[in-house]
Design a protein around this motif. Structure first.
Motif, PDB file in Angstrom:
ATOM      1  N   GLN A 246       0.797  -1.227   0.000  1.00  0.00           N
ATOM      2  CA  GLN A 246       0.000   0.000   0.000  1.00  0.00           C
ATOM      3  C   GLN A 246       0.835   1.286   0.000  1.00  0.00           C
ATOM      4  O   GLN A 246       1.881   1.344   0.625  1.00  0.00           O
ATOM      5  CB  GLN A 246      -0.865  -0.038   1.261  1.00  0.00           C
ATOM      6  N   HIS A 248       0.061   5.880  -0.315  1.00  0.00           N
ATOM      7  CA  HIS A 248      -0.921   6.967  -0.463  1.00  0.00           C
ATOM      8  C   HIS A 248      -0.435   7.902  -1.546  1.00  0.00           C
ATOM      9  O   HIS A 248       0.728   8.285  -1.557  1.00  0.00           O
ATOM     10  CB  HIS A 248      -1.058   7.761   0.835  1.00  0.00           C
ATOM     11  N   SER A 250      -1.289  11.587  -2.959  1.00  0.00           N
ATOM     12  CA  SER A 250      -2.149  12.775  -2.866  1.00  0.00           C
ATOM     13  C   SER A 250      -1.774  13.738  -3.979  1.00  0.00           C
ATOM     14  O   SER A 250      -0.598  13.896  -4.328  1.00  0.00           O
ATOM     15  CB  SER A 250      -2.052  13.429  -1.496  1.00  0.00           C
ATOM     16  N   VAL A 255      -5.844  14.004  -0.408  1.00  0.00           N
ATOM     17  CA  VAL A 255      -5.334  12.656  -0.145  1.00  0.00           C
ATOM     18  C   VAL A 255      -6.299  11.648  -0.743  1.00  0.00           C
ATOM     19  O   VAL A 255      -7.490  11.642  -0.454  1.00  0.00           O
ATOM     20  CB  VAL A 255      -5.170  12.405   1.369  1.00  0.00           C
ATOM     21  N   PRO A 258      -5.947   4.796  -0.274  1.00  0.00           N
ATOM     22  CA  PRO A 258      -4.708   4.068  -0.541  1.00  0.00           C
ATOM     23  C   PRO A 258      -4.766   3.260  -1.830  1.00  0.00           C
ATOM     24  O   PRO A 258      -5.823   2.758  -2.215  1.00  0.00           O
ATOM     25  CB  PRO A 258      -4.589   3.136   0.671  1.00  0.00           C
TER      26      PRO A 258
END
Ligand code: SAM
Length: 365
Positions: A246, A248, A250, A255, A258
């Protein structure tokens, strides 16, 4: 036409390079469900008008991505028609709010199935389509359509289809990486994409390139990298599981839910189960460099405002560039024989867009 990337970090980026069958069987671990978060995130996203969009720092990058999808869709439709004239049927897997409806209209297809996990997006997609039909000229034959809300990494789409017809194309744009949470989900998404394709039919899409993400992460001295418009952050580095890895992403401070690394050699291996053969894999920059040589693609770029116009002779254009966002364009403008203005993306936009790749699989007969 194949152009498979090989720039995985020298040490393999920590991703184990064992035999594919060993890799798959070693990753059957339980991971928490993610679909609810994805649906709720996309359901909450607001439609933004053109005026606001044009003020955004990623206005041109979004247009560039749309141009790239238009060219890809156009090329595949040409191949489908070249192989067999007749009605064309398409599955848009992870259709979102219907950002590609106009591309399918322009491509003159006959039937479209739009599927997405986010109910609000599917409803917006349906109303965009109905609006398009209402406003079209009476002599224009707009494709028929079906809209399905479903978690395509968990549910079988073939059970929800109104017709038993097979698809010529499945298009999965900026979606597939959500399903790499687990092997079961990635496989169900793949099954939905491929099992109802005609022999010779295509599975096309765009997704972040795991090689590039890991390369940039390994080059960073922290667990994240990015610039003023995007940020990618991981929880750890050095070891990268094949599923459920995983991160993230943004963009412009928003954001996203995931995402998961899609280790492409594994996807290619899994696709063989559905008789799919990889015919094209290119990073966005490679795809762009090849396609931009054609006049028809260049004029579409201009029409879609896929690049920002830049001229170093025009002060304040596109901005004073105190942050060096247009150094590359300035340098290019200075070269002998270059006609001004030139088209470009800011350095930050280019760093974000160049993470992605385009893929095309074809079903073997
Ligand atoms: C970045 S958006 C792309 C939308 C559209 N394909 C485009 O190019 O404009 C990603 C889309 O994937 C959808 N999605 C993510 N996971 C999904 C799943 N498991 N099943 C169906 N749709 C999914 C999201 O709801 C969202 O609409």
């Amino acid at each position: 036409m194949d152009s498979v990337q090989t720039d995985w970090p020298k040490d393999g980026g920590g991703m184990k390079r064992r035999r594919d069958d060993e890799e798959i069987s070693s990753t059957n671990k339980q991971v928490p469900d993610h679909g609810v978060k994805v649906a709720s995130h996309y359901n909450k996203l607001q439609e933004v008008g053109l005026a606001a969009r044009s003020q955004s720092r990623i206005f041109f990058m979004r247009n560039f991505n749309n141009w790239l999808k238009s060219v890809l869709i156009g090329e595949i439709l040409e191949q489908v028609r070249g192989a067999e004239p007749g009605p064309v049927s398409v599955l848009d897997l992870g259709c979102g709010k219907g950002g590609d409806l106009l591309k399918w209209r322009k491509g003159g297809i006959d039937h479209l199935v739009c599927a997405d996990i986010a109910e609000v997006s599917v409803e917006q997609c349906r109303s965009r389509y109905e609006d398009m039909r209402r406003r079209s000229h009476v002599r224009e034959k707009i494709f028929t359509a079906q809209f399905i809300t479903a978690d395509c990494s968990k549910e079988l789409l073939s059970e929800k289809l109104e017709s038993t017809e097979l698809f010529d194309i499945c298009s999965c744009q900026f979606v597939y990486h959500y399903s790499f949470e687990s092997e079961t989900k990635a496989d169900m998404m793949l099954r939905n994409a491929c099992e109802r394709l005609k022999p010779g039919g295509f599975f096309i899409g765009t997704t972040p390139d795991a090689f590039e993400l890991v390369k940039r992460l390994e080059a960073s001295d922290s667990l994240s990298f990015g610039n003023q418009i995007f940020d990618v952050s991981f929880q750890s580095k050095g070891s990268y599981p094949l599923f459920g890895c995983q991160y993230h992403f943004s963009l412009e401070g928003v954001v996203n839910v995931p995402e998961f690394l899609v280790y492409f050699p594994l996807l290619e291996h899994m696709a063989k189960r559905y008789r799919m053969r990889l015919v094209l894999k290119q990073r966005f920059w490679q795809f762009f460099q090849e396609r931009v040589k054609k006049e028809q693609h260049r004029s579409l770029m201009a029409k879609m405002m896929a690049l920002e116009t830049y001229s170093h002779e025009d002060p304040g254009q596109p901005s004073e560039d105190s942050t060096g966002e247009y150094c590359h364009a300035k340098e290019y403008c200075g070269r002998a024989g270059v006609k001004l203005p030139v088209g470009t993306l800011s350095r930050s936009e280019w760093e974000a867009a160049s993470i992605y790749l385009v893929f095309v699989f074809q079903k073997m007969s």
